[in-house]
Design a protein around this motif. Structure first.
Motif, PDB file in Angstrom:
ATOM      1  N   ARG A  93      -8.583  90.517  69.936  1.00 43.82           N
ATOM      2  CA  ARG A  93      -8.517  89.767  71.185  1.00 43.82           C
ATOM      3  C   ARG A  93      -9.749  88.892  71.366  1.00 43.82           C
ATOM      4  N   LEU A  94     -10.915  89.442  71.047  1.00 43.68           N
ATOM      5  CA  LEU A  94     -12.145  88.665  71.168  1.00 43.68           C
ATOM      6  C   LEU A  94     -12.140  87.493  70.198  1.00 43.68           C
ATOM      7  N   GLU A  95     -11.685  87.743  68.973  1.00 45.80           N
ATOM      8  CA  GLU A  95     -11.627  86.656  67.997  1.00 45.80           C
ATOM      9  C   GLU A  95     -10.611  85.600  68.427  1.00 45.80           C
ATOM     10  N   ASP A  96      -9.489  86.065  68.961  1.00 42.51           N
ATOM     11  CA  ASP A  96      -8.479  85.120  69.440  1.00 42.51           C
ATOM     12  C   ASP A  96      -9.008  84.296  70.610  1.00 42.51           C
ATOM     13  N   LEU A  97      -9.707  84.975  71.542  1.00 40.18           N
ATOM     14  CA  LEU A  97     -10.305  84.244  72.665  1.00 40.18           C
ATOM     15  C   LEU A  97     -11.338  83.250  72.174  1.00 40.18           C
ATOM     16  N   ARG A  98     -12.147  83.673  71.203  1.00 39.98           N
ATOM     17  CA  ARG A  98     -13.184  82.787  70.679  1.00 39.98           C
ATOM     18  C   ARG A  98     -12.559  81.544  70.047  1.00 39.98           C
ATOM     19  N   GLN A  99     -11.497  81.743  69.278  1.00 41.87           N
ATOM     20  CA  GLN A  99     -10.843  80.605  68.629  1.00 41.87           C
ATOM     21  C   GLN A  99     -10.183  79.682  69.650  1.00 41.87           C
ATOM     22  N   LYS A 100      -9.496  80.286  70.635  1.00 46.51           N
ATOM     23  CA  LYS A 100      -8.826  79.453  71.643  1.00 46.51           C
ATOM     24  C   LYS A 100      -9.833  78.691  72.494  1.00 46.51           C
ATOM     25  N   ILE A 101     -10.923  79.360  72.879  1.00 45.35           N
ATOM     26  CA  ILE A 101     -11.953  78.679  73.682  1.00 45.35           C
ATOM     27  C   ILE A 101     -12.573  77.545  72.879  1.00 45.35           C
ATOM     28  N   THR A 102     -12.833  77.809  71.607  1.00 42.83           N
ATOM     29  CA  THR A 102     -13.390  76.754  70.750  1.00 42.83           C
ATOM     30  C   THR A 102     -12.421  75.585  70.644  1.00 42.83           C
ATOM     31  N   GLU A 103     -11.140  75.898  70.515  1.00 44.98           N
ATOM     32  CA  GLU A 103     -10.135  74.839  70.429  1.00 44.98           C
ATOM     33  C   GLU A 103     -10.089  74.008  71.712  1.00 44.98           C
ATOM     34  N   VAL A 104     -10.117  74.697  72.877  1.00 42.60           N
ATOM     35  CA  VAL A 104     -10.077  73.977  74.157  1.00 42.60           C
ATOM     36  C   VAL A 104     -11.327  73.125  74.337  1.00 42.60           C
ATOM     37  N   VAL A 105     -12.495  73.722  74.065  1.00 42.59           N
ATOM     38  CA  VAL A 105     -13.752  72.976  74.236  1.00 42.59           C
ATOM     39  C   VAL A 105     -13.795  71.785  73.288  1.00 42.59           C
ATOM     40  N   ASN A 106     -13.360  71.968  72.057  1.00 43.76           N
ATOM     41  CA  ASN A 106     -13.369  70.857  71.094  1.00 43.76           C
ATOM     42  C   ASN A 106     -12.462  69.727  71.549  1.00 43.76           C
ATOM     43  N   TRP A 107     -11.304  70.090  72.145  1.00 41.98           N
ATOM     44  CA  TRP A 107     -10.420  69.016  72.620  1.00 41.98           C
ATOM     45  C   TRP A 107     -11.044  68.280  73.799  1.00 41.98           C
ATOM     46  N   PHE A 108     -11.598  69.041  74.741  1.00 40.43           N
ATOM     47  CA  PHE A 108     -12.232  68.401  75.895  1.00 40.43           C
ATOM     48  C   PHE A 108     -13.390  67.502  75.466  1.00 40.43           C
ATOM     49  N   GLU A 109     -14.232  68.006  74.555  1.00 43.51           N
ATOM     50  CA  GLU A 109     -15.400  67.238  74.141  1.00 43.51           C
ATOM     51  C   GLU A 109     -15.053  66.123  73.166  1.00 43.51           C
ATOM     52  N   GLY A 110     -13.886  66.212  72.556  1.00 40.72           N
ATOM     53  CA  GLY A 110     -13.493  65.200  71.583  1.00 40.72           C
ATOM     54  C   GLY A 110     -12.494  64.204  72.141  1.00 40.72           C
ATOM     55  N   PRO A 111     -11.204  64.414  71.895  1.00 42.68           N
ATOM     56  CA  PRO A 111     -10.190  63.449  72.361  1.00 42.68           C
ATOM     57  C   PRO A 111     -10.207  63.247  73.872  1.00 42.68           C
ATOM     58  N   GLY A 112     -10.430  64.337  74.627  1.00 41.64           N
ATOM     59  CA  GLY A 112     -10.443  64.182  76.086  1.00 41.64           C
ATOM     60  C   GLY A 112     -11.554  63.264  76.556  1.00 41.64           C
ATOM     61  N   THR A 113     -12.760  63.470  76.040  1.00 43.98           N
ATOM     62  CA  THR A 113     -13.894  62.619  76.426  1.00 43.98           C
ATOM     63  C   THR A 113     -13.654  61.179  76.011  1.00 43.98           C
ATOM     64  N   ASP A 114     -13.116  60.970  74.813  1.00 44.39           N
ATOM     65  CA  ASP A 114     -12.861  59.599  74.347  1.00 44.39           C
ATOM     66  C   ASP A 114     -11.861  58.892  75.256  1.00 44.39           C
ATOM     67  N   MET A 115     -10.801  59.597  75.660  1.00 43.89           N
ATOM     68  CA  MET A 115      -9.806  58.962  76.538  1.00 43.89           C
ATOM     69  C   MET A 115     -10.409  58.590  77.888  1.00 43.89           C
ATOM     70  N   LEU A 116     -11.248  59.466  78.444  1.00 37.14           N
ATOM     71  CA  LEU A 116     -11.842  59.172  79.745  1.00 37.14           C
ATOM     72  C   LEU A 116     -12.860  58.043  79.654  1.00 37.14           C
ATOM     73  N   LYS A 117     -13.580  57.982  78.530  1.00 37.91           N
ATOM     74  CA  LYS A 117     -14.559  56.900  78.383  1.00 37.91           C
ATOM     75  C   LYS A 117     -13.876  55.544  78.263  1.00 37.91           C
ATOM     76  N   ASP A 118     -12.666  55.534  77.720  1.00 36.60           N
ATOM     77  CA  ASP A 118     -11.941  54.263  77.595  1.00 36.60           C
ATOM     78  C   ASP A 118     -11.429  53.753  78.935  1.00 36.60           C
ATOM     79  N   GLN A 119     -11.358  54.631  79.927  1.00 39.29           N
ATOM     80  CA  GLN A 119     -10.858  54.230  81.244  1.00 39.29           C
ATOM     81  C   GLN A 119     -12.015  53.714  82.100  1.00 39.29           C
ATOM     82  N   LYS A 120     -12.133  52.399  82.188  1.00 37.14           N
ATOM     83  CA  LYS A 120     -13.218  51.782  82.950  1.00 37.14           C
ATOM     84  C   LYS A 120     -12.650  50.733  83.899  1.00 37.14           C
ATOM     85  N   GLY A 121     -13.414  50.450  84.958  1.00 32.93           N
ATOM     86  CA  GLY A 121     -13.034  49.413  85.907  1.00 32.93           C
ATOM     87  C   GLY A 121     -11.876  49.828  86.788  1.00 32.93           C
ATOM     88  N   ILE A 122     -11.518  48.920  87.702  1.00 36.15           N
ATOM     89  CA  ILE A 122     -10.412  49.186  88.626  1.00 36.15           C
ATOM     90  C   ILE A 122      -9.375  48.071  88.598  1.00 36.15           C
TER      91      ILE A 122
END
Length: 713
Positions: free
Chosen positions: A280-309
């Motif tokens: 369970r701990l290993e599964d949590l560690r892998q899932k948390i790493t996966e979520v954090v990597n997505w947020f810090e990677g593709p998620g951050t890139d998508m939000l940075k591309d959204q500029k202006g109004i």
């Protein structure tokens, strides 16, 4: 290969159960004088299958321990219902099955069958070869070799034995023993594998067991109770296990097995729990790493591309649609985040968890990343929502100003004051609508500028591989420029509106003057019609004539004031039209109409005034003459020689005025345009003339009286 073997085992067990139920041989629990077990073989012509008897004997002799076997067996072969050949075959079979363990074989013979000498000779002949002693004995003499208390009732003994109950419980015991051995072996494999590895293994769980430990142990507990409580004629527990002194009974063996299973199961369960926690701990560690990597990677890139109004509401809508697509992607990952949070929370509250420090670190990291992205998403959503409202109000205000400007640029042609008032109200309504939208735009602009001035304070959004910065300051400048531009446009339109409102008010004043002048014409016309149509009476006497003349004078003065006021309004209207250059509803005939109405009224009024003046003079003269006549009649008769010339002159003057008035009543009013019209109706004229004629009649009678007196004198 495992499945066929298991199938064969089940089939053999079922076949053995059917053979045992036939009671071809059994242990009753009785013992001989050497404490050896007594094996009973009840032969019968109906059950003469030697193979089944062999199977039964092999199974029964596999039950006692070696220590028990060393004491030897006493075998009772009940041949009372079988043939001699079958008995002989079975006795010889014992030589192959248990030759060393058999101490004595008692063959129970029938009373009137077999040749004693022949049978005795045969078994005596085979004694050395068999290895055990065989005796022929009647059932009633069997007690010479075995105590009656160790014999069952079919041999005249007192020992109770229920064979079917024994078979059932023995099969249950063997099934429990077999299942527990298999379960113990499986748990041992899991325990050894768990102890020899430091990495989590998904195979090391209780789910890998072929049987449920709790079910097997519950079956063992029930079996223990059944073995300890025997029914009437039921087997005793030492019969089930065929134990001797110093050996465990069947229930004791079941209890030992249960204790061993319980101990091993607890150890296995604990190791499996440890493996489960590690997994369970290993599964949590892998899932948390996966979520954090997505947020810090593709998620951050998508939000940075959204500029202006955006520069328009259409562009902002496109940005908002794109942001909603990004939010949908984030929603899936936020659902994973919530699920992970619940798992971490349940793990932290579990008393068995021993990795709380690492779990809290993972939880803090996950919460920090997800909160930062959720804050940015919410900020972006509020920014685009505010920008959409802002651009919508800008577009609405621009349309309102364009419509207002179009109205201001149109020509002002009003047919009457109502249209002018309507245009003025429309202008004021549009200006109020513009003010309302402008107020909303200012408030929305302030909200948008406040949002742009306070972006989420996270360093991750202010730095990146491209070295770019957020564009909030530039966007704020753009928003302020839009507000300033709309304010300037609004100010220009308001100035034009003020000019147009002033012009409309002046036009309304012009039209009001002309309408009032038209009212004056209409009033003068109506007054003229009333004067000519209804004002015919001249009064019966002097007082009434003077009263009518006073009223007519006042009416004439009011009409003259109305005429003069209407003329002044028309003069002012002409001057304002010239100053406004207003050509709508040209009123060039207003003044001539007013003048013509006044001339008609004044002509009729003058005629009416003259007639009332003549009537007043007539009544004055006539009343004076008549009053003198009435005063003279009361005194003495006047002397005919007296001078009555003044009286005659007054009478002549009164008659002349009356006749002139009658002639005037019969004459029409002649207007300046040459038209003529009579006052009132013929009946009304006749009534006024009758009043004058009546007084003229009185004057005529007075003249006749004077003429008569003159003739007499």
């Amino acid at each position: 290969m495992g499945t066929p073997q298991k199938f064969v085992s089940i089939m053999e067990e079922a076949l053995l159960l059917e053979i045992l139920k036939k009671k071809l041989a059994f242990f009753s629990g009785g013992k001989d004088r050497r404490s050896g077990l007594i094996l009973t073989i009840p032969l019968s012509s109906d059950h003469s299958n030697v193979d089944e008897i062999s199977v039964t004997l092999n199974y029964l002799l596999s039950i006692p321990s070696e220590k028990c076997k060393s004491r030897g067996f006493t075998v009772i072969v009940d041949g009372r219902k079988a043939s001699w050949n079958l008995v002989k075959t079975v006795v010889l079979m014992l030589q192959n099955v248990i030759p060393a363990e058999v101490s004595l074989v008692c063959v129970v013979k029938p009373d009137d069958f077999w040749d004693k000498k022949f049978t005795h000779f045969c078994f005596w002949k085979e004694k050395n070869r068999l290895g055990f002693e065989v005796i022929l004995v009647s059932a009633n003499k069997l007690s010479r070799y075995i105590e009656p208390c160790q014999l069952t009732d079919e041999f005249g003994g007192h020992l109770k034995h229920n064979h079917m109950d024994w078979v059932t419980k023995r099969m249950s015991f063997e099934k429990f023993d077999r299942d527990s051995r298999m379960l113990s072996a499986e748990m041992s494999c899991i325990i050894n594998a768990a102890k020899n590895t430091s990495q989590p293994n998904t195979a090391l769980t209780e789910k890998g067991l072929t049987a449920d430990p709790e079910t097997i142990m519950e079956n063992g507990r029930q079996l223990t109770q059944e073995l300890q409580v025997g029914g009437e004629g039921g087997p005793r527990e030492d019969v089930i296990g065929l134990s001797i002194e110093g050996e465990s009974t069947a229930s004791g063996r079941v209890s030992d097995i249960l204790e061993a299973l319980r101990t091993k199961h607890m150890e296995c369960r604990e190791l499996c729990r440890q493996q489960s926690r590690m997994l369970r701990l290993e599964d949590l560690r892998q899932k948390i790493t996966e979520v954090v990597n997505w947020f810090e990677g593709p998620g951050t890139d998508m939000l940075k591309d959204q500029k202006g109004i955006g520069n328009s509401i259409r562009a902002t809508h496109a940005m908002q649609q794109k942001h909603e697509e990004i939010e949908n992607l984030y929603t899936e990952w936020f659902a994973v985040y919530v699920d992970l949070g619940q798992q971490i929370g349940s793990s932290l509250t579990s008393p068995e968890e021993d990795c709380t420090g690492e779990l809290r670190t993972l939880q803090e990291r996950l919460n920090e990343v997800c909160y930062r992205h959720a804050t940015r998403l919410e900020y972006r959503q509020r920014l685009l929502h505010s920008a959409t409202a802002f651009h919508g109000l800008v577009q609405e205000l621009s349309q309102q100003l364009d419509g207002l400007l179009g109205l201001l640029c149109s020509d002002v042609l009003m047919a009457d004051g109502g249209v002018a008032q309507q245009n003025l109200r429309l202008l004021e309504e549009k200006l109020q609508a513009v003010d309302g939208v402008w107020q909303g735009l200012q408030e929305q602009g302030r909200t948008l500028l406040e949002l742009l001035a306070q972006p989420p304070a996270h360093e991750a959004w202010h730095s990146g591989d491209d070295g770019g910065q957020d564009d909030e300051p530039e966007t704020a400048v753009h928003v302020q420029e839009i507000l300033d531009d709309m304010a300037l446009r609004k100010k220009r339109c308001e100035d034009m509106v003020d000019v147009r409102k002033l012009k409309l008010l002046q036009i309304i004043q012009v039209l009001k003057c002309e309408d009032d002048a038209a009212q004056a014409v209409e009033w003068l016309t109506e007054l003229h019609e009333a004067l000519v149509g209804r004002h015919v009476a001249l009064g019966v006497g002097l007082a009434e004539a003077e009263s009518l003349q006073d009223k007519h004078t006042k009416c004439h003065d009011v009409a003259q004031s109305t005429y003069e006021y209407g003329r002044e309004l028309l003069q002012a209207s002409v001057l304002m039209r010239k100053s406004l250059r207003y050509s709508g509803k040209v009123s060039g005939d207003a003044l001539p109409r007013l003048t013509r109405a006044w001339k008609q009224f004044s002509t009729a009024s003058d005629e009416r005034s003259q007639r009332l003046q003549m009537a007043r003079l007539f009544h004055t003269a006539a009343d004076k003459v008549l009053e003198v006549q009435e005063g003279g009649g009361e005194g003495a008769a006047r002397d005919c020689s007296d001078d009555d010339r003044p009286e005659r002159d007054g009478l002549a003057e009164a008659e002349a005025l009356g006749n002139t008035l009658l002639e005037r009543l019969n004459m029409p009013v002649v207007y300046p345009d040459g038209t003529e019209r009579f006052f009132g109706s013929l009946d009304e004229l006749a009534g006024s003339a009758d009043n004058v004629r009546e007084k003229l009649q009185q004057l005529a009678e007075l003249r006749t009286s004077h003429d008569r007196q003159t003739a007499i004198s």
